[in-house]
Design a protein around this motif. Structure first.
Motif, PDB file in Angstrom:
ATOM      1  N   ALA A 142       0.823  -1.208   0.000  1.00 46.94           N
ATOM      2  CA  ALA A 142       0.000   0.000   0.000  1.00 46.94           C
ATOM      3  C   ALA A 142       0.858   1.260   0.000  1.00 46.94           C
ATOM      4  N   GLU A 143       1.952   1.239   0.764  1.00 49.88           N
ATOM      5  CA  GLU A 143       2.789   2.440   0.848  1.00 49.88           C
ATOM      6  C   GLU A 143       3.539   2.697  -0.448  1.00 49.88           C
ATOM      7  N   VAL A 144       4.055   1.639  -1.063  1.00 42.98           N
ATOM      8  CA  VAL A 144       4.739   1.815  -2.343  1.00 42.98           C
ATOM      9  C   VAL A 144       3.743   2.281  -3.399  1.00 42.98           C
ATOM     10  N   ARG A 145       2.535   1.692  -3.393  1.00 38.67           N
ATOM     11  CA  ARG A 145       1.500   2.136  -4.334  1.00 38.67           C
ATOM     12  C   ARG A 145       1.221   3.631  -4.169  1.00 38.67           C
ATOM     13  N   ASP A 146       1.021   4.058  -2.941  1.00 40.12           N
ATOM     14  CA  ASP A 146       0.665   5.454  -2.694  1.00 40.12           C
ATOM     15  C   ASP A 146       1.813   6.395  -3.051  1.00 40.12           C
ATOM     16  N   GLU A 147       3.049   5.983  -2.756  1.00 40.19           N
ATOM     17  CA  GLU A 147       4.190   6.840  -3.060  1.00 40.19           C
ATOM     18  C   GLU A 147       4.444   6.907  -4.571  1.00 40.19           C
ATOM     19  N   HIS A 186       2.183  -8.986  -5.349  1.00 38.38           N
ATOM     20  CA  HIS A 186       1.015  -8.108  -5.491  1.00 38.38           C
ATOM     21  C   HIS A 186       1.253  -7.018  -6.535  1.00 38.38           C
ATOM     22  N   LEU A 187       1.889  -7.397  -7.636  1.00 37.92           N
ATOM     23  CA  LEU A 187       2.134  -6.420  -8.691  1.00 37.92           C
ATOM     24  C   LEU A 187       0.838  -5.848  -9.250  1.00 37.92           C
ATOM     25  N   ASP A 188      -0.234  -6.632  -9.158  1.00 34.12           N
ATOM     26  CA  ASP A 188      -1.523  -6.154  -9.683  1.00 34.12           C
ATOM     27  C   ASP A 188      -1.965  -4.859  -9.003  1.00 34.12           C
ATOM     28  N   VAL A 189      -1.628  -4.701  -7.731  1.00 36.49           N
ATOM     29  CA  VAL A 189      -2.004  -3.488  -7.002  1.00 36.49           C
ATOM     30  C   VAL A 189      -1.318  -2.267  -7.621  1.00 36.49           C
ATOM     31  N   LEU A 190      -0.071  -2.443  -8.046  1.00 37.12           N
ATOM     32  CA  LEU A 190       0.675  -1.347  -8.669  1.00 37.12           C
ATOM     33  C   LEU A 190       0.223  -1.126 -10.110  1.00 37.12           C
ATOM     34  N   ILE A 191      -0.062  -2.212 -10.818  1.00 38.56           N
ATOM     35  CA  ILE A 191      -0.520  -2.110 -12.199  1.00 38.56           C
ATOM     36  C   ILE A 191      -1.865  -1.401 -12.266  1.00 38.56           C
TER      37      ILE A 191
END
Length: 280
Positions: A142-147, A186-191
């Motif tokens: 979640a943090e990497v996604r948000d950043e 969980h690469l899908d979260v970033l994609i």
């Protein structure tokens, strides 16, 4: 994306391609093996690495880029400095790969916007000398996604075409092994952020720890290729746009095998039901 480090101190191949002729030949070889772009770096970003000045970095990369451009080889410049990126683009580079995601140099966004070239924004929290102490997360995905979302938003606000933005989770950069594995799963979260995703696990330390010997000694860099292939193929199967690797030929072969399994992502207008019907 084939890796070409023209540095004396990179973790995997530092010192092998400091000679311009050797670097150009390796870049041409990687391209002939199937790389779509050769990623040239003139400053090591391994954990603990000390920075070099912009002139040294520029002097390392520009002669190699000029000659690869003359050979018709597409080149990416791996740098966090706007001045180096500008010089590399003038020499023929067509992609900026910024491991700082634009945070290290506030002028990088203007360079990327003016060039209208792809700009890889990697997740980053600090330079190599400091980054491992910054590997603290409550929920790394979640943090990497948000950043990453924040980096993309700021790039667009600075005038960068959203269609030119590529994201990278930054495996190993301010991340411990458990963080790298969680992101890989969980690469899908970033994609889902809506941008192409570049994945770079090649030969990294966390693979060496996974493959440690009975006495706990990490697998040396040269023994991490099978793990690199496995993680790269799994990333593409999860939807990654590209993979950044040192060993291009083996990666191309592994992806050819994966495609031959009939992944729907590579079937165009056909799908598995069409083939099953034809076989009947």
């Amino acid at each position: 994306m084939g890796v070409l480090n023209v540095t004396p101190d990179s973790f995997s191949d530092g010192g092998r391609y400091t000679d311009v002729d050797a670097a150009v030949q390796h870049g041409v070889d990687l391209f002939r093996q199937g790389a779509h772009v050769i990623d040239i770096g003139g400053e090591s970003t391994r954990p603990g690495a000390q920075r070099v000045d912009a002139k040294t970095e520029t002097d390392r990369v520009v002669p190699v880029i000029e000659r690869l451009f003359a050979e018709g080889v597409p080149v990416s410049i791996d740098t966090t400095r706007a001045a180096v990126a500008e010089a590399a683009l003038a020499a023929g580079a067509v992609v900026i790969n910024d491991v700082s995601g634009g945070l290290a140099d506030p002028d990088m966004a203007a360079v990327a916007a003016a060039a209208r070239c792809p700009w890889v924004l990697m997740h980053w929290r600090g330079h190599s000398r400091d980054m491992q102490r910054l590997a603290e997360y409550t929920d790394v995905v979640a943090e990497v996604r948000d950043e990453l979302r924040a980096r993309a938003d700021e790039a667009v606000a600075a005038g960068v075409d959203p269609g030119m933005i590529v994201l990278d989770p930054g495996l190993g950069f301010a991340k411990r092994a458990e963080h790298n594995w969680a992101l890989s799963a969980h690469l899908d979260v970033l994609i889902d952020l809506g941008f192409p995703l570049l994945f770079g696990s090649s030969r990294k330390t966390y693979l060496g720890h996974l493959l440690a010997g009975p006495d706990g000694t990490p697998r040396p860099v040269g023994g991490r290729e099978a793990a690199t292939l496995a993680t790269s193929v799994l990333a593409v199967a999860s939807g990654a746009w590209g993979v950044r690797v040192h060993e291009v030929g083996a990666t191309v072969d592994a992806l050819a095998v994966w495609r031959a399994t009939g992944s729907p992502r590579f079937r165009g207008t056909r799908d598995a039901r069409d083939d099953r019907q034809e076989r009947r």
